[in-house]
Write a protein that holds these residues in place. Structure first.
Motif, PDB file in Angstrom:
ATOM      1  N   CYS A 137       0.850  -1.199   0.000  1.00  0.00           N
ATOM      2  CA  CYS A 137       0.000   0.000   0.000  1.00  0.00           C
ATOM      3  C   CYS A 137       0.883   1.246   0.000  1.00  0.00           C
ATOM      4  N   CYS A 140       1.862   3.550  -3.059  1.00  0.00           N
ATOM      5  CA  CYS A 140       1.021   4.652  -3.536  1.00  0.00           C
ATOM      6  C   CYS A 140       0.601   5.587  -2.402  1.00  0.00           C
ATOM      7  N   HIS A 141       0.184   5.012  -1.278  1.00  0.00           N
ATOM      8  CA  HIS A 141      -0.365   5.858  -0.205  1.00  0.00           C
ATOM      9  C   HIS A 141       0.731   6.516   0.633  1.00  0.00           C
ATOM     10  N   ARG A 173     -17.791   2.060  -6.275  1.00  0.00           N
ATOM     11  CA  ARG A 173     -16.908   2.966  -7.027  1.00  0.00           C
ATOM     12  C   ARG A 173     -16.828   2.570  -8.488  1.00  0.00           C
ATOM     13  N   MET A 186      -7.705   0.463  -7.550  1.00  0.00           N
ATOM     14  CA  MET A 186      -7.846  -0.287  -6.300  1.00  0.00           C
ATOM     15  C   MET A 186      -8.649  -1.578  -6.451  1.00  0.00           C
TER      16      MET A 186
HETATM   17  C1  HEC Z   1      -1.159   1.627  -7.426  1.00  0.00           C
HETATM   18  C2  HEC Z   1      -1.483   2.590  -6.382  1.00  0.00           C
HETATM   19  C3  HEC Z   1      -2.209   2.071  -5.149  1.00  0.00           C
HETATM   20  C4  HEC Z   1      -1.862   1.006  -4.332  1.00  0.00           C
HETATM   21  C5  HEC Z   1      -0.673   0.059  -4.473  1.00  0.00           C
HETATM   22  C6  HEC Z   1      -2.835   0.979  -3.277  1.00  0.00           C
HETATM   23  N1  HEC Z   1      -3.744   1.990  -3.438  1.00  0.00           N
HETATM   24 FE1  HEC Z   1      -5.366   2.361  -2.269  1.00  0.00          FE
HETATM   25  N2  HEC Z   1      -5.942   3.866  -3.504  1.00  0.00           N
HETATM   26  C7  HEC Z   1      -5.265   4.280  -4.635  1.00  0.00           C
HETATM   27  C8  HEC Z   1      -6.029   5.325  -5.300  1.00  0.00           C
HETATM   28  C9  HEC Z   1      -5.642   6.065  -6.571  1.00  0.00           C
HETATM   29  C10 HEC Z   1      -7.196   5.526  -4.529  1.00  0.00           C
HETATM   30  C11 HEC Z   1      -8.336   6.506  -4.820  1.00  0.00           C
HETATM   31  C12 HEC Z   1      -9.436   5.797  -5.578  1.00  0.00           C
HETATM   32  C13 HEC Z   1     -10.598   6.665  -5.932  1.00  0.00           C
HETATM   33  O1  HEC Z   1     -10.419   7.855  -6.229  1.00  0.00           O
HETATM   34  O2  HEC Z   1     -11.739   6.150  -5.914  1.00  0.00           O
HETATM   35  C14 HEC Z   1      -7.106   4.594  -3.409  1.00  0.00           C
HETATM   36  C15 HEC Z   1      -8.073   4.467  -2.413  1.00  0.00           C
HETATM   37  C16 HEC Z   1      -7.998   3.636  -1.335  1.00  0.00           C
HETATM   38  C17 HEC Z   1      -8.967   3.536  -0.276  1.00  0.00           C
HETATM   39  C18 HEC Z   1     -10.231   4.367  -0.131  1.00  0.00           C
HETATM   40  C19 HEC Z   1      -9.991   5.414   0.916  1.00  0.00           C
HETATM   41  C20 HEC Z   1     -11.205   6.240   1.256  1.00  0.00           C
HETATM   42  O3  HEC Z   1     -11.027   7.230   1.985  1.00  0.00           O
HETATM   43  O4  HEC Z   1     -12.315   5.900   0.827  1.00  0.00           O
HETATM   44  C21 HEC Z   1      -8.519   2.592   0.603  1.00  0.00           C
HETATM   45  C22 HEC Z   1      -9.202   2.148   1.885  1.00  0.00           C
HETATM   46  C23 HEC Z   1      -7.275   2.091   0.090  1.00  0.00           C
HETATM   47  N3  HEC Z   1      -6.980   2.733  -1.088  1.00  0.00           N
HETATM   48  C24 HEC Z   1      -6.520   1.107   0.732  1.00  0.00           C
HETATM   49  C25 HEC Z   1      -5.380   0.534   0.181  1.00  0.00           C
HETATM   50  C26 HEC Z   1      -4.664  -0.572   0.781  1.00  0.00           C
HETATM   51  C27 HEC Z   1      -5.043  -1.215   2.104  1.00  0.00           C
HETATM   52  C28 HEC Z   1      -3.640  -0.891  -0.058  1.00  0.00           C
HETATM   53  C29 HEC Z   1      -2.608  -1.998   0.095  1.00  0.00           C
HETATM   54  C30 HEC Z   1      -3.113  -3.333   0.328  1.00  0.00           C
HETATM   55  C31 HEC Z   1      -3.703   0.032  -1.188  1.00  0.00           C
HETATM   56  N4  HEC Z   1      -4.765   0.879  -1.003  1.00  0.00           N
HETATM   57  C32 HEC Z   1      -2.835   0.040  -2.254  1.00  0.00           C
HETATM   58  C33 HEC Z   1      -4.047   3.785  -5.081  1.00  0.00           C
HETATM   59  C34 HEC Z   1      -3.399   2.676  -4.576  1.00  0.00           C
END
Ligand code: HEC
Ligand code: HEC
Length: 209
Positions: A137, A140-141, A173, A186
């Motif tokens: 995670c 990206c985050h 979404r 995601m």
């Molecule tokens: C390749 C990039 C990437 C990776 C790797 C990634 N994310 Fe994300 N994540 C994003 C993006 C871009 C969004 C925004 C999506 C949207 O605008 O709907 C997001 C949104 C989210 C959200 C929604 C948050 C909200 O406030 O609603 C969650 C929860 C989340 N990610 C959890 C995770 C977790 C847990 C992992 C690892 C297991 C992970 N992400 C890995 C790019 C990534």
């Protein structure tokens, strides 16, 4: 320029200044009223609310992400009946101002997640789960889970909210096939995580400041 048009232009200019100042004052007032409205659900400092229907933290969230989500609700790319009603009446200028306001708050995390899951969650957050194609995670985050631009902050986000989002990703979404959006990034990750893994990673980020 003829004398008569100068005579007209002057009062017009004064009127224009007057109206734009009044417009700005009105906008400020309605911004304040809107902020108060948002905080009735999202908490007085945008800290979120643990309830039957968890309400997400907005404090410290990326402004661009907040604006994107408000637009997604309005355009029915993201489905939620509460936030559709809230968002569709907001002007673009107010949306920008609200996003800026909440991004600048820094409430303490609410906590409340099972502490026993934090260590497992940290490992998933930082290393992913290569065997099941779950990326780190952190990639990206961010290493502190603060997000960037369109990528949301997860630090301090309510664990029950995160769990519900990850388990329901494709029913909430990216709902307009004609307008695919960034939420698609995601989708595979939300599918590849087990419920137990979702709970662990949600517990880990919930305590981050
Ligand atoms: C390749 C990039 C990437 C990776 C790797 C990634 N994310 Fe994300 N994540 C994003 C993006 C871009 C969004 C925004 C999506 C949207 O605008 O709907 C997001 C949104 C989210 C959200 C929604 C948050 C909200 O406030 O609603 C969650 C929860 C989340 N990610 C959890 C995770 C977790 C847990 C992992 C690892 C297991 C992970 N992400 C890995 C790019 C990534
Ligand atoms: C009636 C309660 C209520 C009010 C008032 C409300 N919200 Fe929400 N908001 C919610 C709920 C519930 C969710 C979670 C919806 C979901 O899961 O998609 C949410 C989600 C959001 C999200 C998505 C957050 C994320 O992490 O993805 C944003 C952004 C948001 N609200 C902004 C606002 C703003 C700005 C206002 C004031 C103009 C506001 N909300 C007023 C209940 C409310």
């Amino acid at each position: 320029m003829k004398v008569s048009s100068i005579r007209l232009a002057m009062p017009m200019a004064i009127l224009a200044i007057f109206f734009s100042a009044a417009g700005r004052a009105e906008e400020r007032q309605s911004l304040q009223a809107k902020i108060e409205y948002c905080t009735t659900c999202h908490g007085s400092s945008g800290q979120g609310y643990h309830g039957f229907y968890p309400i997400p933290r907005l404090g410290g969230q990326q402004a661009q992400y907040i604006e994107n989500q408000l637009r997604a609700y309005i355009e029915h790319r993201r489905e939620n009946k509460y936030m559709y009603s809230v968002a569709h009446v907001l002007s673009p200028a107010i949306r920008t101002a609200l996003a800026k306001h909440f991004s600048e708050l820094n409430p303490k995390p609410m906590g409340g997640a099972p502490k026993g899951l934090v260590a497992t969650g940290k490992k998933i957050y930082e290393d992913g789960i290569p065997e099941t194609n779950v990326p780190a995670c952190m990639a990206c985050h961010g290493s502190e889970a603060k997000g960037q631009g369109a990528i949301p902050r997860l630090a301090g986000q309510l664990n029950d909210y995160i769990i519900s989002k990850l388990l329901n990703w494709n029913s909430e979404r990216g709902r307009d096939p004609a307008r695919p959006d960034i939420s698609a990034i995601m989708l595979p990750t939300s599918h590849n995580l087990t419920k137990a893994q979702v709970a662990a990673v949600a517990a880990y980020v919930a305590y981050l400041r």
